[in-house]
Enzyme design. Structure first.
Site, PDB file in Angstrom:
ATOM      1  N   HIS A  55      69.332  97.413  94.375  1.00 30.13           N
ATOM      2  CA  HIS A  55      70.652  97.579  93.470  1.00 30.13           C
ATOM      3  C   HIS A  55      71.749  97.968  94.500  1.00 30.13           C
ATOM      4  O   HIS A  55      71.337  98.740  95.459  1.00 30.13           O
ATOM      5  CB  HIS A  55      70.466  98.744  92.356  1.00 30.13           C
ATOM      6  CG  HIS A  55      69.515  98.272  91.558  1.00 30.13           C
ATOM      7  ND1 HIS A  55      69.509  98.857  89.990  1.00 30.13           N
ATOM      8  CD2 HIS A  55      68.610  97.083  91.178  1.00 30.13           C
ATOM      9  CE1 HIS A  55      68.571  98.373  89.410  1.00 30.13           C
ATOM     10  NE2 HIS A  55      67.898  97.196  90.026  1.00 30.13           N
ATOM     11  N   GLU A  57      73.946 100.437  94.221  1.00 29.32           N
ATOM     12  CA  GLU A  57      73.964 101.683  94.344  1.00 29.32           C
ATOM     13  C   GLU A  57      73.096 102.196  95.343  1.00 29.32           C
ATOM     14  O   GLU A  57      73.332 103.000  96.150  1.00 29.32           O
ATOM     15  CB  GLU A  57      73.697 102.543  92.888  1.00 29.32           C
ATOM     16  CG  GLU A  57      74.612 102.142  91.860  1.00 29.32           C
ATOM     17  CD  GLU A  57      74.287 101.176  91.040  1.00 29.32           C
ATOM     18  OE1 GLU A  57      74.614 101.104  89.928  1.00 29.32           O
ATOM     19  OE2 GLU A  57      73.489 100.073  91.667  1.00 29.32           O
ATOM     20  N   CYS A  85      71.695 102.234  86.467  1.00 25.59           N
ATOM     21  CA  CYS A  85      70.589 102.294  85.650  1.00 25.59           C
ATOM     22  C   CYS A  85      69.785 103.816  85.753  1.00 25.59           C
ATOM     23  O   CYS A  85      70.299 104.591  86.838  1.00 25.59           O
ATOM     24  CB  CYS A  85      69.565 101.243  86.005  1.00 25.59           C
ATOM     25  SG  CYS A  85      68.762 101.321  87.628  1.00 25.59           S
ATOM     26  N   CYS A  88      68.765 104.160  89.645  1.00 24.64           N
ATOM     27  CA  CYS A  88      70.051 104.693  90.314  1.00 24.64           C
ATOM     28  C   CYS A  88      70.474 105.920  90.188  1.00 24.64           C
ATOM     29  O   CYS A  88      71.118 106.727  90.988  1.00 24.64           O
ATOM     30  CB  CYS A  88      70.986 103.631  90.313  1.00 24.64           C
ATOM     31  SG  CYS A  88      70.524 101.941  91.156  1.00 24.64           S
TER      32      CYS A  88
END
Length: 145
Positions: A55, A57, A85, A88
């Site tokens: 992701h 992040e 999410c 993260c």
């Protein structure tokens, strides 16, 4: 209204999201800022790397820790186009990042409505350039249907 620095850095996160879009990735991007300077950036690479943890992040957290030479992101701010999410959020918790600025909320997969908390000293701001951030993801998924 939000400070101009918040909109400036969120615009940079949006640029990262557009990089993801060019690679047919879910268009989420982020930058991490320390002392007024971008020290890390990232966008989703889950399809490119065939890695569910890639992701935006996570990419940025890893890069920022490398830049700083340590795992803690104290005195840093993450600007991210979409609410992180739970995975993260966990990484953000452990990084002890000082501030997270979120463009659009994610009521389905975001950490806030799941009851996940970041570090007690982490400030959270939502809604910075929300419409533009939200449109990127909505338009992406519309094109997939």
């Amino acid at each position: 209204m939000f400070p101009s620095s918040d909109t400036h850095f969120m615009s940079r996160a949006i640029s990262e999201a557009k990089e993801a879009l060019e690679k047919d990735e879910v268009p989420i991007g982020c930058v991490i800022v320390c002392q007024g300077r971008i020290i890390a950036k990232g966008y989703n690479l889950t399809e490119t790397l065939n890695d569910v943890t890639a992701h935006a992040e996570m990419q940025a957290i890893t890069s920022a820790a490398s830049f700083l030479g340590g795992k803690y992101l104290i005195n840093c701010t993450m600007y991210v186009t979409m609410e992180p999410c739970v995975m993260c959020a966990g990484a953000l918790f452990w990084s002890q990042i000082s501030k997270v600025v979120i463009g659009a909320r994610d009521p389905h997969r975001g950490f806030i409505d799941k009851g996940v908390k970041l570090h007690s000293k982490t400030e959270i701001i939502t809604g910075v350039m929300e419409e533009e951030c939200s449109a990127l993801v909505k338009d992406f998924f519309k094109s997939k249907r």
